[in-house]
Design a protein around this motif. Structure first.
Motif, PDB file in Angstrom:
ATOM      1  N   ASP A  69      90.670  64.122  70.841  1.00 30.59           N
ATOM      2  CA  ASP A  69      90.464  63.135  71.825  1.00 30.59           C
ATOM      3  C   ASP A  69      89.043  62.451  71.834  1.00 30.59           C
ATOM      4  OD1 ASP A  69      93.112  63.418  72.695  1.00 30.59           O
ATOM      5  OD2 ASP A  69      92.476  65.501  73.993  1.00 30.59           O
ATOM      6  N   MET A  70      88.605  62.195  70.798  1.00 28.44           N
ATOM      7  CA  MET A  70      87.169  61.720  70.567  1.00 28.44           C
ATOM      8  C   MET A  70      87.513  60.143  70.530  1.00 28.44           C
ATOM      9  SD  MET A  70      85.830  64.018  67.420  1.00 28.44           S
ATOM     10  CE  MET A  70      84.069  63.665  67.570  1.00 28.44           C
ATOM     11  N   ALA A  71      86.473  59.537  70.905  1.00 25.72           N
ATOM     12  CA  ALA A  71      86.246  58.160  71.016  1.00 25.72           C
ATOM     13  C   ALA A  71      84.871  57.657  70.586  1.00 25.72           C
ATOM     14  CB  ALA A  71      86.806  57.378  72.342  1.00 25.72           C
ATOM     15  N   ARG A  72      84.923  56.427  70.032  1.00 28.01           N
ATOM     16  CA  ARG A  72      83.574  55.849  69.684  1.00 28.01           C
ATOM     17  C   ARG A  72      82.898  55.458  70.944  1.00 28.01           C
ATOM     18  NH1 ARG A  72      81.563  54.655  65.328  1.00 28.01           N
ATOM     19  NH2 ARG A  72      80.377  52.837  64.669  1.00 28.01           N
ATOM     20  N   PRO A  73      81.785  55.788  71.216  1.00 30.28           N
ATOM     21  CA  PRO A  73      80.939  55.421  72.263  1.00 30.28           C
ATOM     22  C   PRO A  73      80.612  54.192  72.547  1.00 30.28           C
ATOM     23  CG  PRO A  73      79.428  56.554  70.766  1.00 30.28           C
ATOM     24  CD  PRO A  73      80.846  56.710  70.169  1.00 30.28           C
ATOM     25  N   LEU A  74      80.524  53.786  73.670  1.00 32.48           N
ATOM     26  CA  LEU A  74      80.133  52.556  74.071  1.00 32.48           C
ATOM     27  C   LEU A  74      78.638  52.099  73.860  1.00 32.48           C
ATOM     28  CD1 LEU A  74      82.326  51.973  77.388  1.00 32.48           C
ATOM     29  CD2 LEU A  74      83.009  50.833  74.955  1.00 32.48           C
ATOM     30  N   THR A  75      78.353  50.855  73.698  1.00 33.44           N
ATOM     31  CA  THR A  75      76.992  50.512  73.363  1.00 33.44           C
ATOM     32  C   THR A  75      75.979  51.141  74.484  1.00 33.44           C
ATOM     33  OG1 THR A  75      77.724  48.498  72.390  1.00 33.44           O
ATOM     34  CG2 THR A  75      75.277  48.572  72.777  1.00 33.44           C
ATOM     35  N   ASN A  76      76.608  51.040  75.646  1.00 39.70           N
ATOM     36  CA  ASN A  76      75.493  51.505  76.751  1.00 39.70           C
ATOM     37  C   ASN A  76      75.490  52.921  76.829  1.00 39.70           C
ATOM     38  OD1 ASN A  76      78.012  51.922  77.891  1.00 39.70           O
ATOM     39  ND2 ASN A  76      77.839  50.899  79.740  1.00 39.70           N
ATOM     40  N   GLN A  77      76.403  53.631  76.159  1.00 45.08           N
ATOM     41  CA  GLN A  77      76.435  55.259  76.114  1.00 45.08           C
ATOM     42  C   GLN A  77      75.616  55.958  75.055  1.00 45.08           C
ATOM     43  OE1 GLN A  77      80.780  55.802  76.067  1.00 45.08           O
ATOM     44  NE2 GLN A  77      80.881  55.949  78.182  1.00 45.08           N
ATOM     45  N   GLU A  78      75.319  54.905  74.047  1.00 42.47           N
ATOM     46  CA  GLU A  78      74.602  55.330  72.671  1.00 42.47           C
ATOM     47  C   GLU A  78      73.346  55.778  73.249  1.00 42.47           C
ATOM     48  OE1 GLU A  78      74.596  52.528  69.931  1.00 42.47           O
ATOM     49  OE2 GLU A  78      76.792  52.488  69.573  1.00 42.47           O
ATOM     50  N   ILE A  79      72.652  57.030  72.734  1.00 46.66           N
ATOM     51  CA  ILE A  79      71.510  57.683  72.878  1.00 46.66           C
ATOM     52  C   ILE A  79      70.748  57.659  71.447  1.00 46.66           C
ATOM     53  CG2 ILE A  79      70.111  59.489  73.572  1.00 46.66           C
ATOM     54  CD1 ILE A  79      72.304  60.104  75.450  1.00 46.66           C
ATOM     55  N   ILE A  80      69.598  56.964  71.516  1.00 45.04           N
ATOM     56  CA  ILE A  80      68.980  57.153  69.987  1.00 45.04           C
ATOM     57  C   ILE A  80      67.827  58.117  70.256  1.00 45.04           C
ATOM     58  CG2 ILE A  80      67.296  55.504  68.721  1.00 45.04           C
ATOM     59  CD1 ILE A  80      68.766  53.138  69.758  1.00 45.04           C
ATOM     60  N   VAL A  81      67.691  59.089  69.481  1.00 43.89           N
ATOM     61  CA  VAL A  81      67.046  60.025  68.998  1.00 43.89           C
ATOM     62  C   VAL A  81      65.775  59.696  68.183  1.00 43.89           C
ATOM     63  CG1 VAL A  81      66.612  62.575  68.772  1.00 43.89           C
ATOM     64  CG2 VAL A  81      68.627  61.712  69.987  1.00 43.89           C
ATOM     65  N   ARG A  82      64.546  59.796  68.605  1.00 51.63           N
ATOM     66  CA  ARG A  82      63.290  59.559  67.578  1.00 51.63           C
ATOM     67  C   ARG A  82      62.688  60.733  67.402  1.00 51.63           C
ATOM     68  NH1 ARG A  82      62.240  53.779  70.242  1.00 51.63           N
ATOM     69  NH2 ARG A  82      63.878  52.587  68.963  1.00 51.63           N
ATOM     70  N   LEU A  83      62.316  60.974  66.249  1.00 51.00           N
ATOM     71  CA  LEU A  83      61.581  62.138  65.816  1.00 51.00           C
ATOM     72  C   LEU A  83      60.221  61.868  65.701  1.00 51.00           C
ATOM     73  CD1 LEU A  83      63.688  63.492  63.101  1.00 51.00           C
ATOM     74  CD2 LEU A  83      63.645  64.510  65.260  1.00 51.00           C
TER      75      LEU A  83
END
Length: 106
Positions: A91-105
């Protein structure tokens, strides 16, 4: 009557003849040793040829198995299959653009 002294000793005559022709005895021994060596070499050669044939069959069997495993790996790693399993079974789905979280190191 013939006495024992007058009769020729056959064993002594044969031994004298053998000792007189020592080189013939040596050649006969060498011929016999050569024959045994040929038989032994033929036996070893046949055994090794048989072993080589078995090893080649094993190599061919393992090569076929390796090719089948590569094909199986390729089919299991196809993106469409992974996507289908992720959506249907997990039951996985591709996240929408507004749901994406970018993690920066740092």
């Amino acid at each position: 009557m013939v006495t024992a002294k007058q009769q020729p000793n056959l064993a002594r005559i044969v031994m004298q003849d053998i000792l007189h022709h020592k080189w013939l005895l040596l050649v006969a021994g060498l011929v016999l040793a050569n024959a045994v060596a040929v038989v032994y070499t033929s036996h070893i050669s046949r055994h090794q040829t048989s072993q080589l044939s078995k090893l080649q069959q094993d190599r061919d069997r393992l090569d076929i198995e390796w090719r089948n495993l590569l094909l199986e790996e390729q089919s299991l790693a196809e993106h469409s299959r992974i996507t289908r399993i992720a959506t249907k079974e997990l039951d996985m789905a591709r996240p929408l653009t507004n749901q994406e979280i970018i993690v920066r190191l740092p």
